[in-house]
Design an enzyme around this catalytic site. Structure first.
Site, PDB file in Angstrom:
ATOM      1  N   CYS A  65      -2.988   0.516   9.752  1.00  0.00           N
ATOM      2  CA  CYS A  65      -4.014  -0.391   9.204  1.00  0.00           C
ATOM      3  C   CYS A  65      -5.077  -0.796  10.208  1.00  0.00           C
ATOM      4  O   CYS A  65      -6.184  -1.160   9.815  1.00  0.00           O
ATOM      5  CB  CYS A  65      -3.366  -1.689   8.708  1.00  0.00           C
ATOM      6  SG  CYS A  65      -1.970  -1.464   7.649  1.00  0.00           S
ATOM      7  N   HIS A 103       0.840  -1.212   0.000  1.00  0.00           N
ATOM      8  CA  HIS A 103       0.000   0.000   0.000  1.00  0.00           C
ATOM      9  C   HIS A 103       0.872   1.258   0.000  1.00  0.00           C
ATOM     10  O   HIS A 103       2.038   1.215   0.430  1.00  0.00           O
ATOM     11  CB  HIS A 103      -0.858   0.040   1.277  1.00  0.00           C
ATOM     12  CG  HIS A 103      -1.993  -0.922   1.312  1.00  0.00           C
ATOM     13  ND1 HIS A 103      -2.285  -1.687   2.428  1.00  0.00           N
ATOM     14  CD2 HIS A 103      -2.930  -1.242   0.385  1.00  0.00           C
ATOM     15  CE1 HIS A 103      -3.354  -2.427   2.187  1.00  0.00           C
ATOM     16  NE2 HIS A 103      -3.769  -2.184   0.953  1.00  0.00           N
TER      17      HIS A 103
HETATM   18  N1  GLY Z   1      -2.776  -8.897   4.839  1.00  0.00           N
HETATM   19  C1  GLY Z   1      -3.101  -7.557   4.586  1.00  0.00           C
HETATM   20  C2  GLY Z   1      -3.813  -7.435   3.300  1.00  0.00           C
HETATM   21  O1  GLY Z   1      -3.395  -8.046   2.404  1.00  0.00           O
HETATM   22  O2  GLY Z   1      -4.782  -6.801   3.090  1.00  0.00           O
END
Ligand code: GLY
Length: 252
Positions: free
Chosen positions: A247, A160
């Site tokens: 996150c 990300h």
């Molecule tokens: N494991 C985090 C994601 O891939 O969204």
């Protein structure tokens, strides 16, 4: 007082999506303890905590950031890029509709909140394996009346945009320049992650304090040397799941 939205760890977290990481065993009990410590950190730093319902059958559901982008004016409910995660969003929408008008990203747009970095009225969106130019176009349309500029950003080597760059003070970003072009952020001072810690660019700024993983001590030292006030958390299990400190919450 800021509000922080969190969701419990799934007992199936070890089956999470992985894109750039090798699978490693995840200790779910330890992940639950670390998540409680993270919640305590957010509360200590002044957040009111609200919880989205647990989704035990969704291994990545603790990564609630990917489900929504909350601005002062509106909340955007995303459409996660991984099919295994698309079922996470409705329960987040049910919580957020109490706080903001909602707008939903529609297919063929896909968007993970982890790709969205807001810096004032500029919103950078990682064009990753999870988020696409159509989602950027939809965000531009919905956010134009509120004077936001939405900018798609190319990435390499990470999941990300916020794996590669996050804000650590009003005028400073923490960034891995192997993964994103630092020249995009020329209005900001840049602290580079330590070369032994490429995954260390994900930090969560709350007020004047940076929540940061103790798993990346050499980059933590750089933040301290730059005068940052940091609150260290043990984030080992989330890191194995290709997650970070941003996150696991949506703060607004
Ligand atoms: N494991 C985090 C994601 O891939 O969204």
């Amino acid at each position: 007082m800021p509000t922080a939205l969190l969701r419990p760890v799934s007992p199936r977290m070890a089956e999470c999506e992985l894109t750039h990481f090798e699978r490693q065993p995840i200790d779910v009990a330890l992940a639950e303890k670390q998540h409680q410590d993270y919640e305590d950190a957010l509360r200590y730093l002044g957040c009111e905590i609200v919880h989205a319902p647990a989704l035990p059958d969704f291994p990545d559901s603790v990564f609630v950031e990917d489900c929504a982008v909350v601005l002062d004016e509106i909340a955007i409910i995303t459409l996660p890029g991984a099919d295994s995660r698309k079922g996470e969003i409705d329960s987040v929408a049910t919580v957020l509709e109490k706080y903001r008008p909602l707008h939903r990203i529609e297919a063929p747009g896909v968007l993970d909140g982890g790709d969205v970095l807001r810096l004032g009225k500029k919103i950078f969106v990682g064009l990753s394996s999870r988020s696409n130019a159509e989602a950027v176009r939809q965000m531009q349309n919905v956010l134009k009346p509120f004077d936001y500029e939405v900018i798609g950003v190319h990435l390499t080597g990470c999941l990300h945009l916020k794996s590669a760059v996050t804000q650590v003070s009003i005028d400073t970003l923490l960034l891995n320049s192997e993964w994103v072009d630092a020249n995009l952020f020329s209005n900001y001072k840049i602290i580079e992650t330590h070369s032994d810690e490429p995954g260390a660019a994900n930090a969560l700024l709350l007020g004047d304090t940076v929540i940061f993983p103790l798993d990346f001590p050499q980059t933590a030292l750089r933040l301290l040397e730059a005068g940052m006030d940091i609150y260290l958390v043990d984030n080992s299990e989330v890191i194995k799941a290709e997650g970070g400190v941003t996150c696991c919450s949506v703060v607004f």
